[in-house]
Scaffold this motif. Structure first.
Motif, short mmCIF file in Angstrom:
data_model
loop_
_atom_site.label_atom_id
_atom_site.label_comp_id
_atom_site.label_asym_id
_atom_site.label_seq_id
_atom_site.Cartn_x
_atom_site.Cartn_y
_atom_site.Cartn_z
N MET A 74 0.81 -1.22 0.00
CA MET A 74 0.00 0.00 0.00
C MET A 74 0.85 1.27 0.00
N GLY A 75 2.13 1.16 0.30
CA GLY A 75 3.01 2.32 0.28
C GLY A 75 2.89 3.21 1.50
N ILE A 76 2.54 2.63 2.63
CA ILE A 76 2.48 3.40 3.87
C ILE A 76 3.64 2.98 4.76
N PRO A 77 4.00 3.79 5.76
CA PRO A 77 5.15 3.45 6.60
C PRO A 77 5.01 2.08 7.27
N LEU A 78 6.13 1.39 7.35
CA LEU A 78 6.13 0.04 7.91
C LEU A 78 5.68 0.04 9.36
N GLY A 79 4.82 -0.87 9.68
CA GLY A 79 4.37 -1.07 11.04
C GLY A 79 2.98 -0.55 11.34
N LEU A 80 2.44 0.32 10.51
CA LEU A 80 1.10 0.86 10.79
C LEU A 80 0.03 -0.23 10.74
N SER A 81 -0.01 -0.98 9.66
CA SER A 81 -0.99 -2.06 9.55
C SER A 81 -0.68 -3.17 10.55
N LEU A 125 -1.18 6.79 15.13
CA LEU A 125 0.16 6.57 14.59
C LEU A 125 0.38 7.34 13.30
N THR A 126 -0.63 7.36 12.44
CA THR A 126 -0.49 8.08 11.18
C THR A 126 -0.37 9.58 11.40
N SER A 127 -1.17 10.13 12.28
CA SER A 127 -1.13 11.58 12.48
C SER A 127 0.11 12.04 13.23
N ASN A 128 0.65 11.20 14.09
CA ASN A 128 1.82 11.61 14.88
C ASN A 128 3.16 11.32 14.22
N PHE A 129 3.23 10.30 13.39
CA PHE A 129 4.53 9.87 12.89
C PHE A 129 4.69 9.94 11.38
N THR A 130 3.66 10.35 10.65
CA THR A 130 3.78 10.45 9.20
C THR A 130 3.19 11.77 8.73
N GLU A 131 3.42 12.04 7.48
CA GLU A 131 2.83 13.22 6.83
C GLU A 131 1.69 12.84 5.90
N LEU A 132 1.21 11.61 6.01
CA LEU A 132 0.11 11.15 5.16
C LEU A 132 -1.18 11.89 5.53
N PRO A 133 -1.94 12.28 4.51
CA PRO A 133 -3.22 12.94 4.82
C PRO A 133 -4.22 11.90 5.33
N ILE A 134 -4.90 12.25 6.40
CA ILE A 134 -5.90 11.35 6.97
C ILE A 134 -7.27 11.96 6.74
N THR A 135 -8.13 11.20 6.10
CA THR A 135 -9.50 11.65 5.94
C THR A 135 -10.38 10.73 6.79
N LEU A 136 -10.93 11.28 7.82
CA LEU A 136 -11.73 10.49 8.75
C LEU A 136 -13.00 9.94 8.10
N ILE A 137 -13.47 10.60 7.07
CA ILE A 137 -14.68 10.11 6.40
C ILE A 137 -14.38 8.79 5.66
#
Length: 170
Positions: A74-81, A125-137
């Motif tokens: 998926m191309g997200i930082p290792l360990g999130l999933s 984890l995503t909001s604190n340790f990455t710059e990925l945009p998070i859409t709660l919807i």
């Protein structure tokens, strides 16, 4: 006799193969391309069901590694999933240890709790340790459809579990 044991091992490893297949395949991302809001996490359903019903089928190491594979694909930082999947395992193991026999209704309710904690872990984890945009919807849609599809897969996996038990005793 050797054929029967090989057949039983193949049948018993079905959920593990399914978990790895869905971690590698990006199937939920492909469905999302056809329908704007239809996105669900089948890996969470697989992990939760088999951790509750037959924890020996999926080990925590396999769950963690499947999360790593999913992160790479998926191309997200290792360990999130991986951590999100392990939170589902944690809730499932807690429920398994605290109850004698689970029912469909209790599995649905506790799966809701597991998915909520898993998504909270993912968002934090995503909001604190990455710059990925998070859409709660999008996370809300994913959670909703995961919960909607859980009963269907619960009955499907229950049927498969009965085949595994028959194959184990044969």
């Amino acid at each position: 006799m050797a054929k029967q044991r090989l057949y039983t091992k193949i049948i018993n490893s079905g959920p593990l193969a399914l978990l790895y297949f869905f971690s590698i395949s990006e199937l939920d991302a492909n469905i999302e391309g056809y329908f704007d809001i239809l996105s669900f996490n089948l890996q969470l359903i697989i992990i939760y069901f088999w951790a509750i019903k037959r924890p020996e089928v999926l080990g925590n190491g396999h769950v963690f590694f499947a999360g790593f594979i999913n992160d790479v694909v998926m191309g997200i930082p290792l360990g999130l999933s991986s951590l999100s999947y392990l939170v589902v395992c944690l809730v499932a193991n807690y429920i398994k240890n605290m109850t004698v026999n689970t029912t469909f209704a209790s599995d649905c309710f506790t799966f809701l709790i597991a998915v909520i904690f898993s998504n909270i872990t993912f968002v934090i984890l995503t909001s604190n340790f990455t710059e990925l945009p998070i859409t709660l919807i999008e996370i809300s849609y994913n959670t909703f459809f995961t919960l909607i599809f859980f009963p269907f897969f619960w009955f499907l996996f229950s049927f498969y579990n009965s085949i595994i038990i028959v194959g184990k005793n044969a």
